[in-house]
Write a protein that holds these residues in place. Structure first.
Motif, PDB file in Angstrom:
ATOM      1  N   ARG A 184       0.839  -1.193   0.000  1.00 44.54           N
ATOM      2  CA  ARG A 184       0.000   0.000   0.000  1.00 44.54           C
ATOM      3  C   ARG A 184       0.875   1.245   0.000  1.00 44.54           C
ATOM      4  NH1 ARG A 184      -5.408  -0.651   2.249  1.00 44.54           N
ATOM      5  NH2 ARG A 184      -5.193   1.297   3.412  1.00 44.54           N
ATOM      6  N   ASP A 186       0.615   5.850  -0.178  1.00 45.17           N
ATOM      7  CA  ASP A 186      -0.174   7.083  -0.145  1.00 45.17           C
ATOM      8  C   ASP A 186       0.810   8.237  -0.276  1.00 45.17           C
ATOM      9  OD1 ASP A 186      -2.018   9.092   0.242  1.00 45.17           O
ATOM     10  OD2 ASP A 186      -2.217   8.764   2.404  1.00 45.17           O
ATOM     11  N   GLY A 202      -2.786   3.794  -3.334  1.00 46.66           N
ATOM     12  CA  GLY A 202      -3.111   2.539  -4.003  1.00 46.66           C
ATOM     13  C   GLY A 202      -2.747   1.334  -3.168  1.00 46.66           C
ATOM     14  N   GLY A 228      -7.235   1.980  -6.001  1.00 45.82           N
ATOM     15  CA  GLY A 228      -6.512   3.214  -5.754  1.00 45.82           C
ATOM     16  C   GLY A 228      -7.436   4.413  -5.714  1.00 45.82           C
TER      17      GLY A 228
END
Length: 669
Positions: A184, A186, A202, A228
């Motif tokens: 993951r 960000d 995502g 996402g």
């Protein structure tokens, strides 16, 4: 799947986004012993948490991310009076709040899911990967005044992070049991300083299944998810703030977590392929403009879609005797306009909301006698006007009041058949009185109405085609505040909800045929309490408990009388307790216990058709240095089983997930 262990992350009462504000008010040596102020927007205006006259749980997005909470079931584990109906299928999880639920066959929900102002009002698609989230707010009690239909029990409000001038980046990698792999990220930054900003988040996650298919020699229930979010924010002036958002979430799973009731646990002999290839997608434009110092305009234009695509074997035998398939497409276009301002000391909000639904429902059911396919369309539109006021009455007294008038229209048609239509107009008032009996403590009392829209039974006989709206009137008393020099935050509430024209599921004459009717009324009473406590010396405690008593007052199903029985999937008890210790040297350890009382699968409360009450223990420990954190975790450490037995019609068991161990490596800029 989401990591329950870090449902303990809600343990972290310190919200990372509020630390800097707290630091300006508290000497550095005392910062770790002070809970920061929390501002929420669940009432569509910015308010201090203590100013909301209702039960609200708030969870910081960075804490949820760091602790591995990857879905709303992780949030529910820390929230009183909030659970989910277990369906065993990704993306299909009808919420249960204060004893009210909605079957997926109704294409509605008792609780609204709102992400950046965009609502999902069904159990199908009631999910979120919590990517790039600033905070999650769970507001309990009827919220139809501000959110309209299908918010009769509450709202889950997700606010994602807005990109700004300050660059932000985080990434995490999970490796765990059953070949679990999850990545993951960000990130956000300014493209043009003070004017144009970009944020992206995502994930990719996969995990092997645990249900053995002894016929094929494979695992039946592998899971894969990817998705996402993208946010493009434009601030051309100090008065205007516009954000264009796009999000998508895709599942590529094997079969549901299903097996035959009475068979060998976690084993099937399926010769029919089962899969889930569902997808959620939304696009929205959110524009806020300050007209004057005391007048602000907000516009949210959105398209929200969910593609529910599954095929599921339900006989669990090599021969294809029973299976079902869904190919549903739900699409909603919506527009909301809001004005908010001040009139003297009072704050007010007024709004207009319109939407249009265009749903295509393709259903397939295989029985030993035939393969039946049904195609139908369900279209509708809603128009509503609403207002909400917060008016000080005296030095310590204030009142909050609101009203929404909504008109809903539906049109239904089977393929090749004529169109049927229905419409309703509903008014949803709310009134709350607050008393600030101490500077950091208040009492409140409220009364509010909520409703769930009526509809059409897409796959029922003509005589059972229609059902009416469900209505709720709720009364609530509560107290909330802070103690011990802002080291303790608490909230408590008691409530009663009367439910009329209750939408309940009944069985048809054809095996597997179900439909919704307004055959019942019920009453829900309960109490809730939450506590967050910075003990000191590196210790933190978070606790919550919800007690609920939802019983039918009237419900006749053929010759059966269900008066006094429990509403299906509504537990009488849920709660959690989490403890965390952070050492000065950087290492930490935490533990969480999550408990949920038993639920029945059917309105008859058949003893064999239920999920027994259970408690699970989630453990974690790790080390933090500079901007990196390494965590080892064990979810469901005792490997407890809490299967749903006898769903539906006594034939299917929905398996609970087994123990999971793993490592998580996280980095934050």
């Amino acid at each position: 799947m989401p990591t329950p262990f870090m449902r303990a992350s809600g343990l972290l009462p310190l919200m990372a986004t509020a630390l800097s504000a707290a630091a300006q008010q508290v000497p550095e040596t005392q910062q770790e012993h002070v809970l920061p102020a929390i501002t929420v927007t669940v009432n569509k205006q910015s308010q201090a948490l203590e100013r909301v006259p209702a039960s609200v749980s708030v969870f910081d997005g960075e804490a949820l991310e760091a602790n591995g909470v990857r879905g709303l079931d992780g949030v529910a584990a820390m929230t009183p009076s909030f659970t989910f109906q277990s369906m065993g299928q990704s993306g299909a999880q009808p919420p249960v709040m204060r004893g009210l639920s909605a079957n997926v066959t109704s294409f509605s929900s008792s609780t609204a899911l709102v992400v950046d102002g965009v609502a999902t009002l069904r159990g199908l698609g009631f999910d979120d990967a919590l990517l790039g989230v600033e905070r999650v707010e769970v507001l309990r009690g009827p919220q139809s005044t501000l959110y309209g239909r299908n918010a009769e029990a509450g709202v889950v409000n997700i606010v994602t992070r807005r990109p700004g001038n300050a660059p932000y980046a985080s990434v995490s990698l999970d490796l765990g049991s059953r070949n679990k792999q999850a990545l993951r990220f960000d990130a956000s930054r300014a493209l043009v300083e003070n004017t144009l900003f970009l944020g992206v988040a995502g994930e990719f996650a996969r995990q092997d299944g645990f249900i053995d298919n002894t016929h094929t020699g494979r695992k039946e229930d592998d899971r894969e998810r990817k998705g996402g979010r993208v946010a493009l924010r434009w601030t051309p002036s100090a008065q205007t703030d516009a954000t264009l958002r796009f999000s998508q979430r895709e599942y590529d799973d094997g079969g549901a977590l299903w097996g035959p009731t009475g068979g060998t646990r976690e084993a099937v002999r399926s010769g029919t392929e089962s899969w889930n290839r569902s997808k959620a997608r939304s696009v929205s434009l959110d524009v806020a403009h300050e007209l004057t110092a005391d007048l602000r305009l907000r516009s949210i234009t959105a398209s929200n879609e969910y593609f529910d695509r599954i095929q599921q074997d339900s006989d669990f035998q090599p021969a294809d005797l029973l299976h079902l398939g869904r190919d549903y497409h739900f699409k909603t276009l919506s527009q909301e306009l809001r004005l908010e301002g001040r009139a003297g000391e009072a704050r007010w909000l007024a709004g207009l909301y319109v939407d249009g639904d265009d749903n295509v429902l393709n259903f397939e059911q295989k029985t030993p006698l035939a393969l039946a396919r049904t195609r139908s369309t369900l279209k509708g539109n809603s128009t509503a006007v609403f207002t909400h006021w917060d008016v000080p009455l005296a030095a310590r007294w204030s009142v909050q009041a609101g009203l929404r008038v909504e008109r809903d229209a539906l049109r239904f048609a089977l393929a090749g058949g004529s169109e049927q239509s229905r419409n309703w107009t509903h008014a949803s008032p709310k009134l709350a009185l607050q008393y600030q009996w101490q500077p950091a403590a208040q009492l409140y009392a409220s009364v509010s109405d909520g409703f769930r829209a009526g509809g059409f039974n897409a796959f029922a006989p003509e005589t059972q085609r229609r059902y009416e709206p469900e209505k709720v009137r709720a009364f609530e008393l509560g107290a909330k505040g802070q103690l011990l020099n802002r080291r303790v935050r608490y909230s408590t509430a008691v409530y009663r909800m009367d439910i009329d024209d209750m939408q309940v599921q009944q069985m048809g004459a054809v095996p597997g045929q179900v439909f919704m009717t307004n055959a019942a009324s019920a009453r829900s009473t309960g109490a809730e309490a939450e506590l967050r406590w910075l003990v000191g010396g590196g210790w933190q405690v978070q606790a919550a408990v919800g007690l609920n008593h939802t019983r039918f007052r009237e419900f006749r199903d053929g010759a059966s009388d269900h008066a006094g029985k429990r509403n299906p999937f509504a537990p009488d008890l849920n709660g959690h307790l989490g403890v965390r210790y952070d050492a000065p040297s950087g290492w930490f350890a935490q533990a969480q216990v999550v408990g949920v009382g038993k639920v029945y699968v059917d309105a008859a409360n058949t003893p064999a058709n239920r999920r027994a009450g259970y408690g699970v223990v989630n453990l974690a420990a790790g080390y933090t240095w500079t901007r990196t954190e390494l965590t080892a975790y064990v979810n469901n450490a005792a490997d407890r089983h809490y299967d749903v037995v006898g769903f539906p019609a006594s034939t299917i068991t929905i398996y609970s997930p087994p123990r999971e161990a793993g490592l998580r490596l996280s980095f934050r800029l």
